[in-house]
Enzyme design. Structure first.
Site, PDB file in Angstrom:
ATOM      1  N   SER A  80      -1.842  -3.811   3.870  1.00  0.00           N
ATOM      2  CA  SER A  80      -1.592  -2.440   4.336  1.00  0.00           C
ATOM      3  C   SER A  80      -1.652  -1.382   3.245  1.00  0.00           C
ATOM      4  CB  SER A  80      -0.238  -2.357   5.051  1.00  0.00           C
ATOM      5  OG  SER A  80      -0.333  -2.925   6.340  1.00  0.00           O
ATOM      6  N   ALA A  81      -1.689  -1.776   1.984  1.00  0.00           N
ATOM      7  CA  ALA A  81      -1.916  -0.772   0.940  1.00  0.00           C
ATOM      8  C   ALA A  81      -3.284  -0.134   1.111  1.00  0.00           C
ATOM      9  CB  ALA A  81      -1.781  -1.398  -0.448  1.00  0.00           C
TER      10      ALA A  81
END
Length: 428
Positions: A80-81
């Site tokens: 999700s970064a």
């Protein structure tokens, strides 16, 4: 007296490669302790202060057998970064007047207005409030078809959760890529390279698997490779995930999800701008360095001053419908709900990868690794131990004067480009 840069064999902990400002020696000892054995993967940490690199280190191994050393150009899938990178692409398009935050998405992507969604704005999507978090029972083949997922989301009906914070764990990326495609005609894989990597002059930013001739090489994510039958879970999970209020399970689960992280990682062979970015810590920190310094990096403007100032939002303690805890989102970035912990904004990824900017101190950092499910059960929270050490070291470096480190890793390379000098730098 000028301080000497810490280097491999000269001040850095055993096994750590790269270089660092001496103020970060405590951080580096903690970083090295996270990789006690070759079979427990590898990772990299990069820190910038006032747009200049002061830490650029890496250690461990990039393969599951513990045989391939992590290098200056090893990239990790950061889960999700990736969302922070995708959001930055959208901000670049806003800066050029192609998109407006408060405008309906359907103004740019007409198909998206179907079935009652004409009022959903760009800001709603960036803030995880579009009501389109759930995968609605799709399978592995559908998930790997990014164009099909964009079309599916455009045709979806308005959901009762519209307007409520609900983490869009996977769909977030396709919502942004559909919007970006509508105004540029380009997919997010191409936009990551054109808008981010090229502008920042780094090869270390890719969506999905880097090309075979790219200096950046994707590490293998450490994840169980054996197929263990789970008939009860396999029977129940799809049914629960298909329910209207299935929480996080409905936002992330689809049959066959674990197989995408096995073998040669099919997860990397699609465009999933919410999850499958392959980046180096250096490149991640470099992007956030621009956001921490008025939108400028190496005298190149990534974002306008006005837009960059607007990326800092107020902390919102409203519980997230899918996560069950407060998680503030503003224009695509997270901020910490805990006062004093991680000031600024950025994005965390599954497993504990993170990219972060703190405009107050002009600092940024990127931390990437290839562990997901290993014997190191604290992977997701491992960065929590580094965070206060980083904060203290950044403060000390600013007080005494930061010590810049050499420029490691390859610079931007477009299709077909090769640079002997860059390749030599990446082999360190």
């Amino acid at each position: 007296m000028a301080q000497t840069v810490l280097a491999a064999g000269s001040g850095l902990p055993s096994g750590v490669q790269g270089a660092a400002d001496p103020h970060f020696s405590g951080v580096l000892r903690a970083f090295a302790a996270l990789y006690p054995a070759r079979q427990l993967g590898g990772g990299a940490l990069s820190v910038y202060i006032d747009g200049r690199p002061v830490v650029d280190v890496w250690m461990g191994c990039s393969d599951r057998r513990g045989e391939v050393a992590w290098t200056a150009d090893t990239g990790a899938m950061v889960f999700s970064a990736t969302k922070g990178l995708a959001a930055t692409v959208i901000h670049r398009l806003v800066d050029r007047g192609l998109i407006t935050y408060d405008a309906p998405v359907a103004e740019y992507w007409p198909e998206f207005g179907a079935n009652g969604k004409s009022g959903i704005t760009v800001s709603d999507v960036l803030r995880h409030r579009s009501g389109l978090a759930h995968l609605k029972g799709v399978g592995k083949d559908e998930v790997l078809d990014h164009l099909g997922m964009e079309e599916r989301l455009a045709a979806a009906p308005l959901d009762p959760t519209y307007g409520t914070p609900a983490y869009h764990a996977v769909t977030y990326g396709w919502l942004l890529s559909g919007l970006a495609r509508a105004v540029t005609g380009m997919g997010m894989r191409e936009l990551f390279r054109d808008e981010l990597a090229r502008t920042l002059d780094t090869d270390g930013l890719h969506l999905g698997r880097p090309p075979v001739d790219a200096p950046t090489v994707a590490a293998q994510t450490l994840f169980p490779q054996s197929v263990i039958p789970t008939p009860i879970f396999d029977f129940v999970a799809p049914k629960v995930a298909g329910l209207s209020f299935s929480g996080m399970l409905g936002a992330v689960y689809f049959p066959g999800i674990t197989s995408l992280l096995q073998g040669d990682m099919p997860f990397l062979d699609t465009e999933m701008p919410a999850a499958n970015g392959v980046v180096t810590a250096r490149a991640l920190a470099k992007m956030y360095a621009a956001l921490a310094n008025d939108g400028v990096m190496d005298e190149t403007r990534l974002l306008s001053s006005e837009l960059t100032r607007g990326l800092v939002g107020e902390v919102d303690l409203s519980p997230d419908l899918n996560l069950g805890i407060p998680f503030s989102y503003h224009r695509g970035f997270q901020s910490s709900p805990i006062p004093g912990f991680l000031p600024g904004f950025g994005h965390i990824g599954l497993g504990g990868t993170i990219g972060w900017a703190d405009p107050e101190t002009g600092s940024s950092f990127g931390y990437v690794h290839n562990r997901l499910l290993t014997l190191m059960l604290f992977d997701m929270g491992s960065f929590a131990g580094l965070a206060p050490l980083l904060s203290n070291a950044i403060s000390a470096a600013r007080r005494d004067g930061p010590v810049e480190v050499p420029d490691f890793g390859s610079r931007f390379q477009g299709p077909g480009q090769t640079s002997p000098g860059d390749l030599a730098a990446s082999s360190d």
